[in-house]
Design a protein around this motif. Structure first.
Motif, PDB file in Angstrom:
ATOM      1  N   MET A  86     -47.325 -18.723  34.610  1.00 22.47           N
ATOM      2  CA  MET A  86     -47.022 -17.462  35.247  1.00 22.47           C
ATOM      3  C   MET A  86     -46.252 -17.677  36.537  1.00 22.47           C
ATOM      4  N   ASN A  87     -46.514 -18.826  37.205  1.00 23.92           N
ATOM      5  CA  ASN A  87     -45.822 -19.110  38.461  1.00 23.92           C
ATOM      6  C   ASN A  87     -44.322 -19.232  38.255  1.00 23.92           C
ATOM      7  N   LYS A  88     -43.911 -19.806  37.147  1.00 21.97           N
ATOM      8  CA  LYS A  88     -42.487 -20.030  36.911  1.00 21.97           C
ATOM      9  C   LYS A  88     -41.829 -18.856  36.186  1.00 21.97           C
ATOM     10  N   ALA A  89     -42.572 -17.963  35.621  1.00 23.94           N
ATOM     11  CA  ALA A  89     -42.003 -16.858  34.848  1.00 23.94           C
ATOM     12  C   ALA A  89     -41.356 -15.806  35.757  1.00 23.94           C
TER      13      ALA A  89
ATOM     14  N   PRO B  18     -39.945 -16.093  38.932  1.00 24.95           N
ATOM     15  CA  PRO B  18     -38.624 -16.493  39.451  1.00 24.95           C
ATOM     16  C   PRO B  18     -37.572 -16.577  38.344  1.00 24.95           C
ATOM     17  N   LEU B  19     -37.979 -17.010  37.158  1.00 29.72           N
ATOM     18  CA  LEU B  19     -37.035 -17.081  36.045  1.00 29.72           C
ATOM     19  C   LEU B  19     -36.553 -15.680  35.645  1.00 29.72           C
ATOM     20  N   ALA B  20     -37.445 -14.717  35.611  1.00 30.84           N
ATOM     21  CA  ALA B  20     -37.074 -13.339  35.285  1.00 30.84           C
ATOM     22  C   ALA B  20     -36.144 -12.775  36.355  1.00 30.84           C
ATOM     23  N   ALA B  21     -36.447 -13.050  37.609  1.00 30.49           N
ATOM     24  CA  ALA B  21     -35.596 -12.582  38.698  1.00 30.49           C
ATOM     25  C   ALA B  21     -34.207 -13.210  38.602  1.00 30.49           C
ATOM     26  N   LEU B  22     -34.136 -14.483  38.255  1.00 27.13           N
ATOM     27  CA  LEU B  22     -32.858 -15.176  38.100  1.00 27.13           C
ATOM     28  C   LEU B  22     -32.047 -14.579  36.959  1.00 27.13           C
ATOM     29  N   ILE B  23     -32.690 -14.296  35.848  1.00 24.35           N
ATOM     30  CA  ILE B  23     -31.997 -13.707  34.695  1.00 24.35           C
ATOM     31  C   ILE B  23     -31.471 -12.313  35.038  1.00 24.35           C
ATOM     32  N   ILE B  24     -32.280 -11.521  35.733  1.00 27.89           N
ATOM     33  CA  ILE B  24     -31.843 -10.181  36.147  1.00 27.89           C
ATOM     34  C   ILE B  24     -30.665 -10.288  37.112  1.00 27.89           C
ATOM     35  N   ALA B  25     -30.735 -11.211  38.062  1.00 28.01           N
ATOM     36  CA  ALA B  25     -29.652 -11.388  39.029  1.00 28.01           C
ATOM     37  C   ALA B  25     -28.366 -11.828  38.333  1.00 28.01           C
TER      38      ALA B  25
END
Length: 70
Positions: free
Chosen positions: A1-4, A6-13
């Motif tokens: 969950m810790n890495k999910a 930031p990864l979602a935020a990166l994909i959205i960005a």
């Protein structure tokens, strides 16, 4: 969950960056077309002004005469 998160935020960005880049390219292409049309209109306007100037140097054609209301 810790890495999910930031990864979602990166994909959205990245998606937002790609979307805005595509909109920018479309706007630039539209601006280029508008600039070409404006230049064409300026050229036609210049040609018409030259024709009018040449026409007024000689006898005034009936189409350019001012008719008084009297």
């Amino acid at each position: 969950m810790n890495k999910a998160l930031p990864l979602a935020a990166l994909i959205i960005a990245l998606g937002l960056i790609l979307f805005l880049y595509q909109r920018l390219r479309t706007a630039e292409a539209s601006l280029e077309i508008a600039n070409r049309r404006f230049a064409d209109c300026e050229q036609v306007n210049f040609q018409l002004q030259n024709q009018l100037t040449q026409a007024t140097r000689g006898p005034v054609p009936d189409s350019l005469r001012v008719v008084s209301g009297e």
